[in-house]
Structures are given as C-alpha cells and as structure tokens.
Scaffold this active site. Structure first.
Site, PDB file in Angstrom:
ATOM      1  N   GLY A 192       2.373   2.553   5.417  1.00  0.00           N
ATOM      2  CA  GLY A 192       3.505   1.689   5.777  1.00  0.00           C
ATOM      3  C   GLY A 192       4.255   2.219   6.991  1.00  0.00           C
ATOM      4  O   GLY A 192       4.640   1.464   7.895  1.00  0.00           O
ATOM      5  N   CYS A 231       2.174   0.690  -8.753  1.00  0.00           N
ATOM      6  CA  CYS A 231       3.270   1.182  -7.898  1.00  0.00           C
ATOM      7  C   CYS A 231       4.549   1.382  -8.696  1.00  0.00           C
ATOM      8  O   CYS A 231       5.336   2.272  -8.401  1.00  0.00           O
ATOM      9  CB  CYS A 231       3.503   0.212  -6.753  1.00  0.00           C
ATOM     10  SG  CYS A 231       3.729  -1.480  -7.291  1.00  0.00           S
ATOM     11  N   GLU A 243       5.560  -3.301   1.008  1.00  0.00           N
ATOM     12  CA  GLU A 243       5.737  -2.950  -0.414  1.00  0.00           C
ATOM     13  C   GLU A 243       4.969  -1.654  -0.629  1.00  0.00           C
ATOM     14  O   GLU A 243       3.746  -1.648  -0.549  1.00  0.00           O
ATOM     15  CB  GLU A 243       5.169  -4.043  -1.325  1.00  0.00           C
ATOM     16  CG  GLU A 243       5.757  -5.422  -1.132  1.00  0.00           C
ATOM     17  CD  GLU A 243       7.200  -5.536  -1.552  1.00  0.00           C
ATOM     18  OE1 GLU A 243       7.720  -4.587  -2.176  1.00  0.00           O
ATOM     19  OE2 GLU A 243       7.818  -6.555  -1.226  1.00  0.00           O
ATOM     20  N   GLY A 287       0.836  -1.191   0.000  1.00  0.00           N
ATOM     21  CA  GLY A 287       0.000   0.000   0.000  1.00  0.00           C
ATOM     22  C   GLY A 287       0.867   1.235   0.000  1.00  0.00           C
ATOM     23  O   GLY A 287       2.027   1.207  -0.448  1.00  0.00           O
ATOM     24  N   SER A 288       0.334   2.303   0.528  1.00  0.00           N
ATOM     25  CA  SER A 288       1.034   3.595   0.450  1.00  0.00           C
ATOM     26  C   SER A 288       2.168   3.675   1.475  1.00  0.00           C
ATOM     27  O   SER A 288       2.126   3.030   2.522  1.00  0.00           O
ATOM     28  CB  SER A 288       0.044   4.725   0.692  1.00  0.00           C
ATOM     29  OG  SER A 288      -0.509   4.599   1.991  1.00  0.00           O
ATOM     30  N   THR A 289       3.135   4.518   1.164  1.00  0.00           N
ATOM     31  CA  THR A 289       4.244   4.752   2.091  1.00  0.00           C
ATOM     32  C   THR A 289       3.725   5.350   3.400  1.00  0.00           C
ATOM     33  O   THR A 289       4.202   5.003   4.489  1.00  0.00           O
ATOM     34  CB  THR A 289       5.275   5.673   1.417  1.00  0.00           C
ATOM     35  OG1 THR A 289       5.810   4.960   0.282  1.00  0.00           O
ATOM     36  CG2 THR A 289       6.416   6.044   2.346  1.00  0.00           C
ATOM     37  N   GLU A 312       3.829  10.653  -5.693  1.00  0.00           N
ATOM     38  CA  GLU A 312       3.130   9.582  -6.412  1.00  0.00           C
ATOM     39  C   GLU A 312       1.705  10.035  -6.694  1.00  0.00           C
ATOM     40  O   GLU A 312       0.912  10.235  -5.777  1.00  0.00           O
ATOM     41  CB  GLU A 312       3.126   8.314  -5.553  1.00  0.00           C
ATOM     42  CG  GLU A 312       2.547   7.127  -6.263  1.00  0.00           C
ATOM     43  CD  GLU A 312       2.538   5.879  -5.395  1.00  0.00           C
ATOM     44  OE1 GLU A 312       2.137   5.962  -4.231  1.00  0.00           O
ATOM     45  OE2 GLU A 312       2.944   4.813  -5.906  1.00  0.00           O
TER      46      GLU A 312
HETATM   47  P1  NAP Z   1      -3.372   2.476   1.258  1.00  0.00           P
HETATM   48  O1  NAP Z   1      -4.308   3.607   1.437  1.00  0.00           O
HETATM   49  O2  NAP Z   1      -2.083   2.500   1.974  1.00  0.00           O
HETATM   50  O3  NAP Z   1      -4.222   1.177   1.674  1.00  0.00           O
HETATM   51  C1  NAP Z   1      -3.673  -0.112   1.563  1.00  0.00           C
HETATM   52  C2  NAP Z   1      -4.357  -1.025   2.547  1.00  0.00           C
HETATM   53  O4  NAP Z   1      -4.108  -0.562   3.875  1.00  0.00           O
HETATM   54  C3  NAP Z   1      -5.879  -1.073   2.402  1.00  0.00           C
HETATM   55  O5  NAP Z   1      -6.318  -2.385   2.655  1.00  0.00           O
HETATM   56  C4  NAP Z   1      -6.332  -0.113   3.496  1.00  0.00           C
HETATM   57  O6  NAP Z   1      -7.647  -0.365   3.952  1.00  0.00           O
HETATM   58  C5  NAP Z   1      -5.321  -0.423   4.570  1.00  0.00           C
HETATM   59  N1  NAP Z   1      -5.177   0.615   5.586  1.00  0.00           N
HETATM   60  C6  NAP Z   1      -5.475   1.935   5.482  1.00  0.00           C
HETATM   61  N2  NAP Z   1      -5.206   2.563   6.659  1.00  0.00           N
HETATM   62  C7  NAP Z   1      -4.736   1.619   7.504  1.00  0.00           C
HETATM   63  C8  NAP Z   1      -4.280   1.649   8.862  1.00  0.00           C
HETATM   64  N3  NAP Z   1      -4.256   2.780   9.582  1.00  0.00           N
HETATM   65  N4  NAP Z   1      -3.849   0.505   9.428  1.00  0.00           N
HETATM   66  C9  NAP Z   1      -3.847  -0.651   8.719  1.00  0.00           C
HETATM   67  N5  NAP Z   1      -4.273  -0.742   7.432  1.00  0.00           N
HETATM   68  C10 NAP Z   1      -4.707   0.391   6.834  1.00  0.00           C
HETATM   69  O7  NAP Z   1      -3.009   2.242  -0.262  1.00  0.00           O
HETATM   70  P2  NAP Z   1      -3.991   2.164  -1.499  1.00  0.00           P
HETATM   71  O8  NAP Z   1      -4.475   3.531  -1.772  1.00  0.00           O
HETATM   72  O9  NAP Z   1      -5.009   1.076  -1.280  1.00  0.00           O
HETATM   73  O10 NAP Z   1      -3.000   1.638  -2.649  1.00  0.00           O
HETATM   74  C11 NAP Z   1      -2.210   2.487  -3.349  1.00  0.00           C
HETATM   75  C12 NAP Z   1      -0.800   2.481  -2.787  1.00  0.00           C
HETATM   76  O11 NAP Z   1      -0.273   1.166  -2.788  1.00  0.00           O
HETATM   77  C13 NAP Z   1       0.154   3.274  -3.651  1.00  0.00           C
HETATM   78  O12 NAP Z   1       0.995   4.047  -2.836  1.00  0.00           O
HETATM   79  C14 NAP Z   1       0.946   2.208  -4.385  1.00  0.00           C
HETATM   80  O13 NAP Z   1       2.207   2.620  -4.822  1.00  0.00           O
HETATM   81  C15 NAP Z   1       1.028   1.157  -3.350  1.00  0.00           C
HETATM   82  N6  NAP Z   1       1.341  -0.149  -3.959  1.00  0.00           N
HETATM   83  C16 NAP Z   1       2.597  -0.677  -3.793  1.00  0.00           C
HETATM   84  C17 NAP Z   1       2.914  -1.886  -4.396  1.00  0.00           C
HETATM   85  C18 NAP Z   1       4.271  -2.505  -4.214  1.00  0.00           C
HETATM   86  O14 NAP Z   1       4.396  -3.709  -4.409  1.00  0.00           O
HETATM   87  N7  NAP Z   1       5.304  -1.755  -3.837  1.00  0.00           N
HETATM   88  C19 NAP Z   1       1.969  -2.555  -5.168  1.00  0.00           C
HETATM   89  C20 NAP Z   1       0.725  -1.995  -5.321  1.00  0.00           C
HETATM   90  C21 NAP Z   1       0.411  -0.788  -4.699  1.00  0.00           C
HETATM   91  P3  NAP Z   1      -8.896   0.437   3.292  1.00  0.00           P
HETATM   92  O15 NAP Z   1      -8.972  -0.045   1.898  1.00  0.00           O
HETATM   93  O16 NAP Z   1     -10.040   0.050   4.120  1.00  0.00           O
HETATM   94  O17 NAP Z   1      -8.546   1.896   3.369  1.00  0.00           O
END
Ligand code: NAP
Length: 497
Positions: free
Chosen positions: A249, A301, A267, A244-246, A400
């Site tokens: 993370g 990503c 990741e 997910g997002s940095t 990003e």
């Molecule tokens: P995100 O907002 O970080 O959410 C990812 C996951 O984390 C979701 O299941 C989200 O739940 C959950 N989450 C949110 N807040 C949380 C908290 N406080 N504690 C625990 N879990 C929490 O990311 P996204 O918007 O879904 O995805 C986009 C990001 O993922 C981008 O930054 C992208 O670069 C990154 N990404 C990285 C890779 C890699 O392999 N490096 C691959 C794909 C994507 P909810 O859905 O309920 O909010």
C-alpha cells in the site's frame, strides 16, 4: 447443497474444466506473450490450472479498451436504472453458479467448502446486487447559494480504475471493489492475486452475460511486481483501489506520486484487539475469540489476533479459549465439516512457523498448537496456536502474522485495555466484550479502528462501511460511502442574467 459429501465435491472437482485466460475486451484471451503459470491447490500442492501471465503489453490493450469504453459513454453515461439492471442480473448469475464458484474458490484458496458456499459466494452476489440497487436512488446536490445563481454539485465517475486484490478473500474482496466502481460508471481493470485468480476470471464472463459492455470490466492475471506496478504507475488510469499488505500500500502511494496522482484507496493490514471484561458472557466470548483468530486460518485482515483479557479471569478464560481452539484443527477443505483449511502456500506456512519460533524466542509461552498438521497431505496446514505471557511490545503482538496464531495479553482496568489496544500501527478492527453498557461503549469509542464490535466479532455486512484507521488504510469499501472512492465531485455554477 447441504447434502453434498466430501466425495461429491471431490468428484465435482475432478470433472471441472477451469478457465485460466485473461478477460480482455469482452472475451477470454491468452496473454500476448503466451506465458502461463500454474495455480496450486494449497490443500495438496497439486496444480489446478495454467493461468495467463499478463504483462505491460496486455495492460496497454486493456487500458485502451477501458478508456474507449469510458469515453463512448456506453456504460459511464448509461442511466443508473439501466446500470442497476445489469448489476442485479450479474448478481443473479453468480447465485445461479454458486456451487461452481464455491468449489473454484475452495480449490484455489484452500477455504473450507462450507465457508465459500455460505459465505464468500452469497456475500459477493449480495454486494453486487446492493450496489446496483442503490445507484438509481442517489441524488446529487444543489448548493445553498444566493438567489441569482444555481450551483450544482455532482458526483462523476473517475474514469478508468485499476483494482488490485489479495489472495485471502479473492471473490468477496473483488466484489467489494467491482460493485461500487462499476455502479458509479467507471471502466475497471482487475488484477487478482497471482495465487488465486480463478473466481475473478470466471465472474468476468458472467458480467458480460448479464449485459456489461465490452471493455468495461477486464481481468488481467499477472505478477504484482511488474503488471501491478505498471497499472499503478500508468498515466491513463485515474484511480487505483487496493486491498493487500501495508507494505505494498505504501509503495502504491509512491507510484501515484511518481505518475499522475491517480486516486489511491487502500485496505491494508491489521493486528486487531479483542478485549474481554470479566462481566461478559464468557462462554460466548471464548468461542468468538477462537473464531476471530482461526477463521480462514487467521489469513484475515480483521483477525482478532490480540486477545486482551481482564487479569482476574485470564487463566480461566484462556482455558475456555483453548477448548474452542481444539475445534479448529485443520482438515480437507472439501469436507463440509472442516472449519479451517491450509495456509495459502508453503511460503505463508513458513512465515507462520517462523513467527512461532520468534514468539518462543521472545519468551512467550506456547499454550496450544504450534505444529504442522496433516503433513502427509502435500498441503500447507498449520495447527491453531495460542501464546500466553505476551507483552504488547513483542513482535508477535505488533506484527501481522497472517496465520492462526493468537497472542494473549491482560489488563487491570479499562484505560489499560484501551492503551494496549491502541498501541499498534494498525487500526482496522476490534471488539469489546462486557455486559456493562457504559464500559462497552466507552471502550468501543476509545479504540481507534474502522470497525468495532460490542459482544460480537466480525459483525457487519454490505450496508456498513469497512476500512481502516492509521496504517490499515484509507477510503472505505461497502455501503453508500464506497461510492465516494470512485467518483469526483464537480461543481457547475450557473449565473442568471
Ligand atoms: P500483498 O502482497 O500486498 O498483495 C496484494 C496484491 O498486490 C496482489 O494482487 C499482489 O500481486 C499485488 N502486488 C504485489 N506487489 C505489488 C506492486 N509492487 N505493485 C502493485 N501490486 C502489487 O498482500 P497479500 O499477501 O496478497 O494479502 C495479504 C495482505 O492483505 C495482509 O496484509 C492483509 O491484512 C491484507 N488484507 C487487507 C484487507 C482489508 O480490507 N483491510 C482485506 C484482506 C487482506 P501478486 O499476487 O502477484 O503478488
């Protein structure tokens, strides 16, 4: 599959009944509160299904189930060859349900059906099969000690692992997490993204059908801020794997420190450089430059969002990229000819639109796109967009965007190209295009990223590790190296009498 038309897929979509309950203890259940929320089709804004909203009380049940399953040894102590058979059967079942899963993923994420059919679903099946097939071919170690003792070095499963995944590649990211964590004998609780839970929920019952014991894999849809945080701070969860997002993370590392120091593997985001020298195959490089940004609507990503071109060919090369960008105009995801679908939701559409304004305000030149597409559809479609005149300190070059927006920069020599490429908080991926073997290798070696392409973009498969340097994360998905994230090393020292 090849001959299905948009009408066929629409017909199939209208006939689908969609499972939205959690998968806990080996069966589908409502959340204990009974709460649900709709998941939306980003292609038209219509609700697809009601999804269980799990909370802390559901998590407690799941963690207890997972711990019980782990301690019983029903999976964790099973011979690797038997775990292999279950995982291979699971991958076969996923393949047998390819059309169903491809349709679900397309409806839930807005991905083009051609991508889910030939990309996401086969890739998930292959990841699970590969990890299963690998697990009974790995030996532990005997240390090089003196002769009056024997020291064994074993890799043991962590125990109970939570996996939290994003919405942009829900099925394939889920497979990257589940395949190695299950192959190594852990019990796993998966929290899919709230926007895209459908394929994770569906493949849980296929795992059960393949012979995975109850409680070893559970899928709990629910909000990240409450359910995700609860899992991340839980004292009886041993490891957390996250994509997910940095920003999130970083929070997860804090949660680990505030709770039980569970192992955290991340990741995260990227702002990947795609470096083009004048001596490469420019036609091929231009086509890939467009694919690198516009594939999956830029919601990738590893998207090559910073196109860094040798100054002397910049304008001519950008013309070629623009010609390719025109082929990425968005369309209905259920049309097999569509290459790019909508943004995941209105919020993400607005984020991208805001960055287009930011780029204009920063003084960059919008060379292509910039507008909303298919405005009457009810969906969240963004045109592929290209900014020229970008300085690497601009926000559109540093942050990003997670949408189909390319920033074009230029360089005069290889050192400058590397300097621009590395001037980023991220270090996930990149590529260099040159027919000079020395230039290509020197630049590839100097760019600080986890995956670098030479004369390609998005190269790689399950046989190679995937992950980031710097603020793009730690740990690695895929390949034998992923097993290290889900195991602890244990030494047993035997002293002879
Ligand atoms: P995100 O907002 O970080 O959410 C990812 C996951 O984390 C979701 O299941 C989200 O739940 C959950 N989450 C949110 N807040 C949380 C908290 N406080 N504690 C625990 N879990 C929490 O990311 P996204 O918007 O879904 O995805 C986009 C990001 O993922 C981008 O930054 C992208 O670069 C990154 N990404 C990285 C890779 C890699 O392999 N490096 C691959 C794909 C994507 P909810 O859905 O309920 O909010």
């Amino acid at each position: 599959m090849l001959d299905k038309t948009r009408t066929d897929w629409r017909q199939a979509a209208s006939e689908r009944s969609i499972e939205g309950r959690a998968f806990i203890g080996g069966s589908y259940v409502d959340s204990l509160s009974g709460e649900t929320r709709p998941t939306i089709n980003p292609a038209n804004g219509d609700p697809l299904a009601e999804i269980a909203v799990c909370g802390m009380e559901d998590a407690e049940v799941a963690v207890a189930n997972a711990r019980r399953a782990f301690e019983s040894g029903v999976w964790s102590s099973m011979a690797p060859v038997d775990r292999k058979m279950v995982l291979v059967r699971w991958s076969e079942l996923i393949e047998e349900h390819t059309e169903e899963l491809a349709l679900l993923e397309s409806l839930d994420v807005g991905k083009p059906i051609a991508d889910t059919l030939y990309g996401d679903v086969p890739s998930a099946a292959r990841t699970i099969r590969w990890s299963g097939e690998a697990i009974d071919k790995i030996y532990d170690e005997i240390a090089p000690t003196q002769g009056d003792c024997l020291a064994l070095v074993q890799r043991l499963p962590l125990g109970v692992v939570a996996a939290i995944v994003p919405w942009n590649f829900p099925l394939s990211t889920t497979a990257w997490k589940l395949a190695p964590s299950l192959a190594t004998g852990n019990s796993v609780i998966l929290k899919p993204a709230s926007n895209t839970p459908l394929t994770a929920i569906r493949i849980a019952s296929l795992a059960s059908e393949a012979g995975l014991p109850d409680g070893v894999l559970q899928v709990l849809p629910g909000p990240g801020g409450s359910l995700g945080k609860h899992l991340a701070t839980h004292m009886d969860i041993d490891g957390l794997t996250f994509t997910g997002s940095t920003e999130i993370g970083k929070l997860l590392m804090e949660y680990s420190g505030q709770s039980n120091l569970k192992r955290i593997f991340l990741e995260l985001g990227g702002k990947s450089p795609n470096i083009v020298f004048a001596d490469c195959n420019l036609g091929k490089a231009a086509a890939y430059a467009a694919t690198a940004v516009f594939y999956n609507g830029g919601q990738t990503c590893t998207a090559g969002t910073r196109l860094i071109v040798e100054e002397k060919i910049r304008d001519a090369f950008v013309e070629k990229v623009i010609a390719n960008a025109a082929k990425w105009m968005p369309g209905d995801p259920l049309d097999p000819s569509t290459r790019m679908g909508p943004m995941i939701d209105e919020g993400q559409y607005k984020t991208v639109a805001d960055y287009l304004d930011i780029g204009r305000d920063e003084g960059a030149d919008l060379l292509f796109g910039g507008g909303r597409a298919l405005a009457d559809s009810g969906g969240f479609y963004q045109e592929p967009s290209i900014f020229g005149g970008v300085d690497n300190q601009m926000r559109i070059a540093q942050e990003e965007i997670f949408g189909p927006v390319m920033s074009v920069l230029s360089f005069t020599d290889a050192d400058e190209a590397v300097r621009i490429a590395n001037d980023s908080i991220y270090g996930l991926a990149g590529a260099v295009w040159s027919n000079d073997i020395n230039t290509a290798h020197k630049v590839a070696a100097a760019v600080r990223v986890g995956t670098m392409g030479i004369n390609n973009y998005f190269g790689g498969d399950v046989t190679v590790p995937f992950g980031g340097f710097k603020q793009s994360g730690n740990g690695r998905d895929k390949s034998i190296h992923a097993f290290a994230d889900y195991t602890e090393l244990k030494t047993t020292w035997i002293q002879f009498e």
